[in-house]
Design a protein around this motif. Structure first.
Motif, PDB file in Angstrom:
ATOM      1  N   GLN A  97      21.244  68.498  21.332  1.00 12.69           N
ATOM      2  CA  GLN A  97      20.214  69.322  20.688  1.00 12.69           C
ATOM      3  C   GLN A  97      19.832  68.767  19.319  1.00 12.69           C
ATOM      4  O   GLN A  97      18.661  68.811  18.930  1.00 12.69           O
ATOM      5  CB  GLN A  97      20.696  70.768  20.557  1.00 12.69           C
ATOM      6  CG  GLN A  97      20.773  71.491  21.895  1.00 12.69           C
ATOM      7  CD  GLN A  97      21.328  72.886  21.761  1.00 12.69           C
ATOM      8  OE1 GLN A  97      20.613  73.836  21.439  1.00 12.69           O
ATOM      9  NE2 GLN A  97      22.625  73.029  22.003  1.00 12.69           N
ATOM     10  N   LEU A 100      13.020  70.001  19.287  1.00 12.97           N
ATOM     11  CA  LEU A 100      13.679  71.266  18.979  1.00 12.97           C
ATOM     12  C   LEU A 100      13.864  71.460  17.481  1.00 12.97           C
ATOM     13  O   LEU A 100      14.365  70.575  16.784  1.00 12.97           O
ATOM     14  CB  LEU A 100      15.059  71.331  19.645  1.00 12.97           C
ATOM     15  CG  LEU A 100      15.108  71.429  21.165  1.00 12.97           C
ATOM     16  CD1 LEU A 100      16.558  71.358  21.639  1.00 12.97           C
ATOM     17  CD2 LEU A 100      14.438  72.713  21.645  1.00 12.97           C
ATOM     18  N   ILE A 160      18.807  69.961  28.772  1.00 13.79           N
ATOM     19  CA  ILE A 160      18.218  70.216  27.454  1.00 13.79           C
ATOM     20  C   ILE A 160      16.882  69.490  27.325  1.00 13.79           C
ATOM     21  O   ILE A 160      15.897  70.051  26.808  1.00 13.79           O
ATOM     22  CB  ILE A 160      19.200  69.794  26.347  1.00 13.79           C
ATOM     23  CG1 ILE A 160      20.393  70.775  26.313  1.00 13.79           C
ATOM     24  CG2 ILE A 160      18.512  69.745  24.979  1.00 13.79           C
ATOM     25  CD1 ILE A 160      21.552  70.316  25.471  1.00 13.79           C
ATOM     26  N   SER A 220      16.777  75.657  18.719  1.00 13.18           N
ATOM     27  CA  SER A 220      18.194  75.827  19.037  1.00 13.18           C
ATOM     28  C   SER A 220      18.703  77.001  18.213  1.00 13.18           C
ATOM     29  O   SER A 220      18.637  76.978  16.982  1.00 13.18           O
ATOM     30  CB  SER A 220      18.997  74.569  18.687  1.00 13.18           C
ATOM     31  OG  SER A 220      18.641  73.491  19.520  1.00 13.18           O
ATOM     32  N   LEU A 233      22.701  76.797  16.012  1.00 14.22           N
ATOM     33  CA  LEU A 233      23.304  75.555  16.502  1.00 14.22           C
ATOM     34  C   LEU A 233      24.677  75.333  15.862  1.00 14.22           C
ATOM     35  O   LEU A 233      24.855  75.500  14.656  1.00 14.22           O
ATOM     36  CB  LEU A 233      22.385  74.370  16.190  1.00 14.22           C
ATOM     37  CG  LEU A 233      22.802  73.036  16.797  1.00 14.22           C
ATOM     38  CD1 LEU A 233      22.826  73.100  18.323  1.00 14.22           C
ATOM     39  CD2 LEU A 233      21.868  71.924  16.330  1.00 14.22           C
ATOM     40  N   ALA A 243      16.054  73.741  14.725  1.00 17.01           N
ATOM     41  CA  ALA A 243      17.418  74.254  14.784  1.00 17.01           C
ATOM     42  C   ALA A 243      17.615  75.317  13.720  1.00 17.01           C
ATOM     43  O   ALA A 243      17.234  75.122  12.558  1.00 17.01           O
ATOM     44  CB  ALA A 243      18.436  73.139  14.590  1.00 17.01           C
TER      45      ALA A 243
END
Length: 409
Positions: free
Chosen positions: A252, A258, A220, A231, A234, A260
């Motif tokens: 994550q 990232l 990741i 993501s 998620l 989400a």
């Protein structure tokens, strides 16, 4: 679709209670753009509407992940241009002014046909737009798979037969079939080929997203360093039981590079998870519907090609018939997620709305990221609040009325 220049109240401005502050405002509109935002009083010409009865006004909704709606399925093998057009038209009623039709894992030829149908529909809408000023709400395509995890659980409902390693040649062929419209690609970075593939996507204007994954923390991290930015839903598309730690959901959440997306319909994720995601991701948390073809349909029992016999409840929960614990997809529109985040006390109405409008716009670098400020496109939703739920009254695309509820007046 409605006639051009049907702007609420005066033909030059839209009025309502600001979705973040509750204050009565008027948005001045010219050439499809918001050119001013000012305070509003009943004396300004609201007709039957006084300040206390004004509906709410907000940026149009932006859905990054939608597989179908109201009986229309983007992933049928014989998807037609007309079905795509019908879906575009239907989503105006949900306040969606921008969306990314989502094609999931399947046979190569099925993916290609789906992409071609969406491209044909977009080109037709663009031609009609040049001739008649008609608007459309497709900003790009989300390709979810087939480069995902093979494992049961993370793979979700995606057919294992068609899951495979990332392949740049296939992506290039599909991008040609899509007319260059693929803008989001969800994959699992557990494949050895993932890092180079993610770089290739990012270099070519595609947002690489991590989803349906059983990747390690190291994989990741490498994916985020290579350019992965999101993501996908998620907390879903995961094993039913995970180690206490580490595991790919925590990893994550902890990865600051990232964004989400979450499905906040009240069924796919517990409120405790939504609260944690809200606190951890902050401005990088966004809502998606991930709606399937049965979304927006009447309650009942249906037969589907993927889930088989499924039941849609009056509350909008879709599950396998006889197995209520097993969800069979998302069956509520994006506005339902906003309503749930707000009514559950996870965040304010304004912030929840931003999660489904300006924030996804910011991720995708869309001009609608400016919201209701001057200079932004006049992509606007007018809505009412009824017992914690959102009812869309009107939807505008670049100042043009695309939908009006029969009770909107």
């Amino acid at each position: 679709m409605m006639e051009k220049d049907n702007i609420r109240f005066s033909g030059s401005f839209l009025a309502g209670r600001h979705y973040r502050t509750g204050e009565p405002i008027a948005l001045d509109i010219a050439g499809g753009i918001i050119v001013g935002c000012r305070s509003f009083a009943a004396a300004d010409g609201a007709g039957k509407y006084g300040e206390e009865t004004l509906p709410w006004i907000a940026p149009g909704l932006v859905d990054l992940q939608i597989n179908g709606y109201a009986g229309m399925d983007l992933n049928v093998p014989d998807l037609s241009e007309e079905e795509v057009l019908a879906l575009c038209d239907r989503l105006w009623a949900e306040g969606v002014t921008t969306f990314y039709p989502t094609i999931i894992t399947g046979a190569d030829e099925s993916i290609q046909r789906g992409l071609e149908a969406i491209d044909r529909a977009c080109r037709r809408l663009e031609r009609e737009g040049r001739d008649t000023g008609m608007m459309h709400n497709i900003a790009g395509i989300h390709l979810e798979g087939p480069f995902i995890s093979r494992e049961d659980g993370p793979r979700g409902a995606h057919d294992r037969i068609f899951v495979r390693a990332p392949d740049c040649d296939s992506l290039e062929e599909w991008q040609q079939a899509a007319g260059g419209r693929i803008r989001i690609l969800t994959l699992s970075p557990e494949w050895p080929e993932s890092e180079a593939f993610i770089i290739r996507c990012a270099d070519n204007g595609i947002v690489p997203a991590i989803g349906h994954t059983a990747a390690t923390a190291g994989q990741i991290g490498l994916a985020a360093a290579a350019g992965a930015r999101l993501s996908t839903h998620l907390g879903n598309g995961a094993h039913p039981v995970l180690p206490r730690h580490p595991h790919y959901i925590w990893d994550q959440l902890a990865e600051e590079r990232l964004w989400a997306s979450v499905i906040a319909d009240g069924f796919h994720l517990p409120d405790a998870f939504l609260k944690v995601a809200h606190k951890v991701k902050g401005e990088r948390l966004i809502l998606v519907s991930d709606a399937v073809s049965l979304a927006g349909m009447p309650p009942g029992v249906y037969e589907t090609p993927v889930g088989g016999n499924v039941t849609l409840t009056e509350q909008g929960r879709l599950h396998l018939t006889g197995q209520p614990a097993l969800l069979a997809g998302s069956a509520l529109p994006l506005a339902a997620g906003i309503g749930h985040m707000w009514s559950a006390g996870i965040c304010s109405l304004g912030e929840a709305w931003d999660m489904a409008s300006v924030r996804p716009s910011r991720l995708m670098n869309l001009p609608t990221s400016a919201g209701l400020t001057p200079g932004a496109p006049a992509d606007i939703a007018i809505f009412a609040l009824e017992q914690g739920k959102i009812r869309i009254l009107e939807t505008y695309k670049q100042g043009r009325l695309m939908y009006r509820h029969p009770d909107a007046g």
